[in-house]
Write a protein that holds these residues in place. Structure first.
Motif, mmCIF file in Angstrom:
data_model
loop_
_atom_site.group_PDB
_atom_site.id
_atom_site.type_symbol
_atom_site.label_atom_id
_atom_site.label_comp_id
_atom_site.label_asym_id
_atom_site.label_seq_id
_atom_site.Cartn_x
_atom_site.Cartn_y
_atom_site.Cartn_z
ATOM 1 N N ASP A 197 6.863 -3.309 -13.025
ATOM 2 C CA ASP A 197 6.322 -2.448 -13.491
ATOM 3 C C ASP A 197 7.364 -1.020 -13.175
ATOM 4 O OD1 ASP A 197 5.242 -0.731 -11.775
ATOM 5 O OD2 ASP A 197 3.304 -1.001 -13.384
ATOM 6 N N ASP A 198 7.994 0.067 -13.571
ATOM 7 C CA ASP A 198 8.387 1.222 -13.296
ATOM 8 C C ASP A 198 8.056 2.650 -12.687
ATOM 9 O OD1 ASP A 198 7.155 2.205 -15.340
ATOM 10 O OD2 ASP A 198 9.557 2.362 -16.013
ATOM 11 N N VAL A 199 6.375 1.741 -12.327
ATOM 12 C CA VAL A 199 6.407 2.856 -11.353
ATOM 13 C C VAL A 199 6.406 2.754 -9.828
ATOM 14 C CG1 VAL A 199 3.649 3.330 -10.729
ATOM 15 C CG2 VAL A 199 3.624 2.699 -13.257
ATOM 16 N N PRO A 200 7.190 3.908 -9.430
ATOM 17 C CA PRO A 200 7.452 3.882 -8.222
ATOM 18 C C PRO A 200 6.501 3.494 -6.734
ATOM 19 C CG PRO A 200 7.871 6.088 -8.944
ATOM 20 C CD PRO A 200 7.239 4.855 -9.567
ATOM 21 N N TYR A 201 7.094 2.396 -6.049
ATOM 22 C CA TYR A 201 5.716 1.952 -5.140
ATOM 23 C C TYR A 201 6.339 2.443 -3.871
ATOM 24 C CZ TYR A 201 3.952 -1.385 -1.815
ATOM 25 O OH TYR A 201 2.902 -1.568 -0.930
ATOM 26 N N ARG A 202 4.698 3.160 -3.437
ATOM 27 C CA ARG A 202 4.351 3.621 -1.955
ATOM 28 C C ARG A 202 3.473 4.307 -1.055
ATOM 29 N NH1 ARG A 202 5.856 8.194 -7.150
ATOM 30 N NH2 ARG A 202 7.654 8.807 -6.805
ATOM 31 N N GLY A 204 1.588 1.240 1.563
ATOM 32 C CA GLY A 204 1.572 0.058 2.608
ATOM 33 C C GLY A 204 3.611 -0.046 3.466
ATOM 34 N N VAL A 205 4.121 -0.817 3.832
ATOM 35 C CA VAL A 205 4.745 -0.749 4.464
ATOM 36 C C VAL A 205 6.023 -0.916 4.301
ATOM 37 C CG1 VAL A 205 3.978 -1.767 6.761
ATOM 38 C CG2 VAL A 205 5.107 -3.655 5.020
ATOM 39 N N LEU A 206 6.096 -1.518 2.757
ATOM 40 C CA LEU A 206 7.448 -1.505 1.754
ATOM 41 C C LEU A 206 7.894 -0.904 1.266
ATOM 42 C CD1 LEU A 206 5.501 -4.851 -0.593
ATOM 43 C CD2 LEU A 206 7.426 -4.692 1.673
ATOM 44 N N LEU A 207 8.991 -0.788 0.629
ATOM 45 C CA LEU A 207 10.105 0.977 0.824
ATOM 46 C C LEU A 207 9.780 0.915 -1.010
ATOM 47 C CD1 LEU A 207 13.124 0.221 2.873
ATOM 48 C CD2 LEU A 207 11.303 1.687 3.629
ATOM 49 N N ASP A 208 10.373 0.570 -1.316
ATOM 50 C CA ASP A 208 10.279 0.355 -3.461
ATOM 51 C C ASP A 208 9.705 -0.728 -3.609
ATOM 52 O OD1 ASP A 208 12.265 -1.425 -3.164
ATOM 53 O OD2 ASP A 208 14.055 0.249 -2.597
ATOM 54 N N ASN A 209 10.099 -0.919 -5.237
ATOM 55 C CA ASN A 209 9.843 -2.187 -6.438
ATOM 56 C C ASN A 209 10.790 -3.341 -5.739
ATOM 57 O OD1 ASN A 209 7.375 -1.048 -7.718
ATOM 58 N ND2 ASN A 209 8.860 -0.323 -9.543
ATOM 59 N N TRP A 210 11.896 -3.296 -5.031
ATOM 60 C CA TRP A 210 12.569 -4.305 -4.735
ATOM 61 C C TRP A 210 12.001 -5.102 -4.177
ATOM 62 C CZ3 TRP A 210 16.447 -6.094 -7.363
ATOM 63 C CH2 TRP A 210 17.162 -5.846 -7.991
ATOM 64 N N ASP A 211 11.530 -4.325 -2.852
ATOM 65 C CA ASP A 211 10.167 -5.369 -2.172
ATOM 66 C C ASP A 211 9.793 -5.822 -2.115
ATOM 67 O OD1 ASP A 211 12.651 -4.284 0.489
ATOM 68 O OD2 ASP A 211 10.965 -2.993 1.599
ATOM 69 N N LEU A 212 8.190 -5.321 -3.325
ATOM 70 C CA LEU A 212 7.651 -5.518 -3.528
ATOM 71 C C LEU A 212 7.476 -6.675 -4.438
ATOM 72 C CD1 LEU A 212 4.425 -5.565 -3.738
ATOM 73 C CD2 LEU A 212 4.889 -4.278 -5.919
#
Length: 283
Positions: A197-202, A204-212
């Motif tokens: 979804d469009d909720v920013p990922y903040r 763990g070690v991942l940078l953003d939703n692209w990474d996830l």
């Protein structure tokens, strides 16, 4: 003694009634399951028939155009045959025009044959997937065909915990069923797409939703390869982040993993080449 005999007969009748009711319930449940599969197959078949009807209509229009041009060309040939000034160059141009029309007609028929075979193969694939996954909740998994491509969309609540890319044990069971089908269809390749979804990922070690989204796709690919022996050369892992949503109001629907199943490109062209060998086309 008579009371004992009557009691035994009563118990026997009661047990017979229970067994019959249980068998009837089992048969009724199996009938409902078979009816649901039949209904799904009927819907998909109707979709395929509509697509085929559209393609057939377009082909008929082109055939009519070809017939019109052929008639005009033949009339020109007849008229020019009556003229003493008919040049060799003019005759060659007319011959090339007729040859071009024949090639166009051949191409249309080859493409129509390839599309018909592709639709038949896709329908078979959908029915195989419905057969192994048909008992799952429709909110968790959806199978569809769009523009000649089969899509299997699995919700993240089934595959992953929130914000995680570790595949759940229940999801592995589902992926095992998908693997069973694709392993029996070696002429298909597929792409595993991660969507968020469009909720920013903040976290763990991942940078953003692209990474996830990419990590979730590669997690599924590894399960298919390592646990279920799916040939890695047939798979592609892709992350689409939040940029291809399916709903503007329900974000949970956008959090999904989609398996895109499609025939190998060379396989599709092989269908066309086989059509070229058809005596009905070459005669």
């Amino acid at each position: 003694m008579k009371r004992l005999i009557l009691g035994c007969l009563g118990v026997a009748l009661l047990l017979s009634s229970c067994v019959s009711q249980k068998k009837f319930a089992d048969l009724e449940a199996k009938h409902k399951e078979a009816q649901d599969l039949l209904n799904s197959a009927t819907v998909k078949l109707n979709d395929c028939l509509e697509e085929k009807a559209t393609a057939t209509s377009k082909m008929k229009t082109l055939e009519d155009q070809n017939a019109f041009l052929k008639a005009n060309n033949q009339e020109l040939i007849n008229n020019m045959g009556n003229l003493t000034t008919l040049t060799t160059k003019g005759a060659e141009n007319l011959e090339k025009s007729l040859e071009s029309l024949k090639e166009k007609d051949l191409t249309i028929r080859k493409l129509q044959d390839a599309i018909t075979r592709r639709d038949s193969v896709n329908l078979s694939l959908v029915q195989s997937l419905k057969g192994v996954l048909g008992n799952l909740d429709d909110e968790d998994i959806e199978i569809s065909v769009e523009k000649g491509v089969v899509f299997v969309s699995i919700s993240d609540k089934l595959l992953f915990s929130s914000g995680s890319y570790n595949v759940t044990s229940r999801a592995k069971e589902v992926l095992g069923k998908v693997a069973m089908v694709v392993n029996n269809k070696p002429d298909f390749e597929f792409m595993v797409e991660g969507h968020t979804d469009d909720v920013p990922y903040r976290s763990g070690v991942l940078l953003d939703n692209w990474d996830l989204s990419v990590k979730r796709a590669t997690a599924v690919v590894r399960i298919l390869q390592n646990d279920y022996n799916v040939d890695p050369k047939r798979m592609t892992a892709a992350g689409r982040a939040e940029f291809i949503p399916v709903s503007q109001t329900e974000k949970s629907k956008n959090r999904r993993t989609r398996i895109v199943v499609l025939p190998k490109i060379d396989q599709f062209y092989s269908m066309i080449e086989e059509g070229m060998k058809d005596p009905a086309i070459n005669n």
